[in-house]
Motif scaffolding. Sequence first.
Motif, mmCIF file in Angstrom:
data_model
loop_
_atom_site.group_PDB
_atom_site.id
_atom_site.type_symbol
_atom_site.label_atom_id
_atom_site.label_comp_id
_atom_site.label_asym_id
_atom_site.label_seq_id
_atom_site.Cartn_x
_atom_site.Cartn_y
_atom_site.Cartn_z
ATOM 1 N N MET A 1 6.432 -20.896 -7.735
ATOM 2 C CA MET A 1 6.116 -19.949 -8.819
ATOM 3 C C MET A 1 4.752 -19.321 -8.593
ATOM 4 O O MET A 1 3.911 -19.869 -7.894
ATOM 5 N N SER A 2 4.546 -18.170 -9.222
ATOM 6 C CA SER A 2 3.201 -17.592 -9.171
ATOM 7 C C SER A 2 2.537 -17.820 -10.524
ATOM 8 O O SER A 2 3.193 -17.767 -11.561
ATOM 9 N N THR A 3 1.236 -18.112 -10.517
ATOM 10 C CA THR A 3 0.564 -18.468 -11.776
ATOM 11 C C THR A 3 0.536 -17.293 -12.747
ATOM 12 O O THR A 3 0.673 -17.487 -13.949
ATOM 13 N N VAL A 4 0.363 -16.067 -12.210
ATOM 14 C CA VAL A 4 0.308 -14.906 -13.098
ATOM 15 C C VAL A 4 1.655 -14.704 -13.783
ATOM 16 O O VAL A 4 1.740 -14.505 -15.004
ATOM 17 N N GLU A 5 2.701 -14.848 -12.991
ATOM 18 C CA GLU A 5 4.043 -14.704 -13.536
ATOM 19 C C GLU A 5 4.297 -15.765 -14.600
ATOM 20 O O GLU A 5 4.854 -15.489 -15.666
ATOM 21 N N PHE A 6 3.857 -16.990 -14.297
ATOM 22 C CA PHE A 6 4.041 -18.104 -15.229
ATOM 23 C C PHE A 6 3.326 -17.806 -16.539
ATOM 24 O O PHE A 6 3.865 -18.038 -17.626
ATOM 25 N N THR A 7 2.096 -17.275 -16.439
ATOM 26 C CA THR A 7 1.321 -17.010 -17.651
ATOM 27 C C THR A 7 2.045 -16.038 -18.562
ATOM 28 O O THR A 7 2.062 -16.214 -19.774
ATOM 29 N N LYS B 1 2.921 -19.856 -5.286
ATOM 30 C CA LYS B 1 2.858 -18.643 -4.466
ATOM 31 C C LYS B 1 1.425 -18.378 -4.017
ATOM 32 O O LYS B 1 1.181 -17.882 -2.917
ATOM 33 N N GLU B 2 0.445 -18.719 -4.887
ATOM 34 C CA GLU B 2 -0.957 -18.449 -4.554
ATOM 35 C C GLU B 2 -1.514 -19.461 -3.567
ATOM 36 O O GLU B 2 -2.629 -19.292 -3.090
#
Lengths: 124, 272, 497, 85
Positions: free
Chosen positions: A67-73, B232-233
């Motif tokens: 997952m990407s953290t920005v997407e998760f947020t 992803k990061e």
Amino acid sequence: MIEVTIQLLGFIAAALLLIIGIAGMVFLDNIIKKIIAFTLLSDGVNILLVAIGYIEGGVVPILLPGMSTVEFTTHAALVFPVGIVLTNIVIGVSTTAILVALAIMLYRRYGTLKASVVLKGERR
Amino acid sequence: MNELRGKRGILAVIALLIIGIGFLSSLFELAGNVRPGVSQIYNSLAHLVAPNNIATWVYDWRGYDTLLETAVIYVGAVVSAMVIGRGVVQMKSCPQEPPAQSKPLEFHIETLTVILKYLGLPAAILLFSYGIMVVTASSTSGGGGFQCGVIMTAAYLLAAIFYGKNNPIRFGKRFIIGIGAAGLGGYTLLGLPGFLTTGFWQYNIGADVWGIAPSIMRFIFGEPFRLSLVLKEGVFFSSPGIIPLINVAEAFNVIGAIGLIYFAFIYGWQEE
Amino acid sequence: MTTIPSNLWSIPLIVAIPLLAAIVVNALYDKRAIRYISIISALLTLGISIISPYGYHWFTGHPAFDPTTFTFTFDPGIPGFRLSLEFFFGPMQQIMIVISSLILVFCVIMATSGLTKHQGPYLAMIFLLFASAAIIIMVNDLYHLWIAVEIGSLIVVGVVVGSGTSISHKAALKYAYFSAICGSGLAIALALLLGITGFPNVSDVVRVINIFGVGGMETILYISFGFFILSWMYAGGLAPLHPLKSEVYGASYPHATAVLQAQSKLMLVAIGIIMLRIFGTLPFVKEVMIFLSIITMMLGVVIALLQIDFRWIIAYLIISHSGLVTLGIALGTKEGIIGGIFQAVNDIIYMSVLLFCCEALYYFGGATSTRGSFGIAKKSPWLCAAVLLGAFAASGIPPFNGFQSEIILIQASINAGFPEIAVIILMVSVTTLIALLRAIYRIFLKPPENEVAANAQIPKSITIGTWLFIILTIIIGVYPDIALRFIVPFVEGGFLP
Amino acid sequence: MIGEISPSIIAFILGILFGTQLAHKITGRMAALVIIFSIVGALLFGAFTFTYSIYGGYIMPGLGLSMPLITATIGIIIGKLLKGE
């Protein structure tokens, strides 16, 4: 024109459960039925909370690999209202336990579960 | 529904309908206009603590709320046992009416089949280990202390139904009260390390998101539960810190509480 | 000016010590050590609340999010959104908690000396009752407020069923039902406020509503206000839900009622102030609150006149005087709020005097019925003097403390443009005196017709407690500044610094 | 790595604690049955989502072994044996 979303459906279900629960608690005479009505009321509150935490096209607030953290947020369900559900369940359990215990003891004393008989005022 | 007949019933139904329609119409306004507010901030910081953000919310962001919430079920159990007869007090100088007798339930287990009786104990053991699995994996997946307690006590209830008085899970009075006290007390006391080192009660010194705890504390409480998170990061080394420990404490407390409720309801309460 | 800390050391201890004490005494169940542990814990709480400085505590140590700079800060002076649970311990909280813990100390001593053996769970409930009261007066967070109200009501049920009588079971069942309904209502109110603002912290909610508005969703605010009012009514025992609370007061032992009434006054003040802060600018809100308070005041005293048992007279008087507390808060002016909080402090003190005297009557074989006459004044003249002084304090006669707060309330209501309310307050205090004097005459002064226990030994703890609180009523009555200097800065400073 | 082992150890200790609360006699056949069932259950409930090692139970994508379940079962049986009867 009102757009029908899953959130709105959740709100409607919650409101119906709340009203049925409150009506049952206030108007039904049998103590056990009142307790069942309370569980409906408590579930209505839970559904209301979950519906408030709902996000269109969202995910469960658990980070999965990749997952990407920005997407998760932006996409995870709102963690605060969803978390309160846990508290409400716990409170529901404890209140139900106490009510059932009181119902048992009052039944042993009076031999009936009718609230109108059991809770009749005594002359002091 | 005899209670809702007559004029009073009609009035009550109309009043309820009005309240319900008002409530529902206001919810129509709310649908789609919910402000995310603080939840979004919590979600944006999730990768720093435990992957299961609900567990982080429950035990870290709002850890003290959860302490009180845990105390709610403790109180619920103690009060229901008090209603049944545990710890009823009277004034020495002026005794009042004697409390009602608490009788145990009667079990009729003759009708159960042999297969159920044979599989009852293995099922209880497996439910126990399932509960333990849930509590130890809670920082990474769904579930947690409360669920563990409920599963364990479900096993207790199941065994009581299968075997009656001759219950293979012999949660005694002392064990139940002790485990409940250990759970709630342990949860409360887990606030002390953070309090003594940083001044904040229940600071998650293992995770130490804000970098204010001594590094030795981070090592002691954080290292045993450190996880690598492949996102992803990049790879994040997150640590749930004291969350797994609090989880176990919560599980103990819930086992004690719900176990006490079941115990009091099934066996009544007799003083030794 | 010194900076306000965000990790004040005393706040967690005020809550954690009673909690741990409750766990320990519940586990010990019937051991003798319970007495010492509980007395030491109560004294510790009292000491900590006396010596504590003022400040915030951000539990779990998460900072505030400053939306203007997108940074996190540990400085409570910066108006950021709090990520953690926030408690505030200020002067008002201090005086409330000090008085409640003083009552807790005496209650614990009386309970451990006067009750039968298995007192662990009962004492645990009393400790948790104090803890929930302390939490609710310090908390600045809607979610925690809800949990504290819920746990508070469950504990009230526990304290009531402690005596195991049928009357207490009935009172407990009724109270538990309404706590189920009203607790769910408070949860709905919290959910709706969380939905329209996104924040659980009261200061943040107020700020969001003031800055961003509610986007045309005023109906939702009104609905959550309705649920708040419902829980206010049941938590504090306001009319029309007053029978719930009065039965609870009457059915539990008097020493427990002293803590119970302190807890419900603290709840009234805390929830009332939070309602004022969130909904105070909406039309009709204060009017509803004032209306409820007036009904409570009048109904309480009128029903108290009809009672035939000293315990129940006090129970209904507590309800009636709760109306005085809420009236001051509902007026919404600074003077009114000061009067309301001051009235709460005074009320807790003089009602405790009456309740301790009522506890002493149990040592005369439970001679609390006003149908008989027991002539207790001859057997124990000091007790009679104490109960008379308590009655005078309760009816607002100078130089006792009730006078000082009622005069502030009367002035506040005249200044707010409601001279009728001033008349009602006067009527309430006169009727209080009548109701109490009638009972005191029958029980204490009238020549004895019924037999009571001849060699009644009132424990020293009751005598000391009663006279200590009487001295407090006189001191506050003569120098009201002793209490007012804690309350005025809280109200003048806009509730939170 | 250590973050994957500790849950299993905690599960083992908790298993011993709760194993001491069992009263009936457990035969060898029953113990074997329970352990086999727990391995099946461990396959069903899957591994930790985030651990990428054999110990953590990750075998291949979509297949994992939940170690705490197995260690807890073993712990319960050991706890029962310790208590005797």
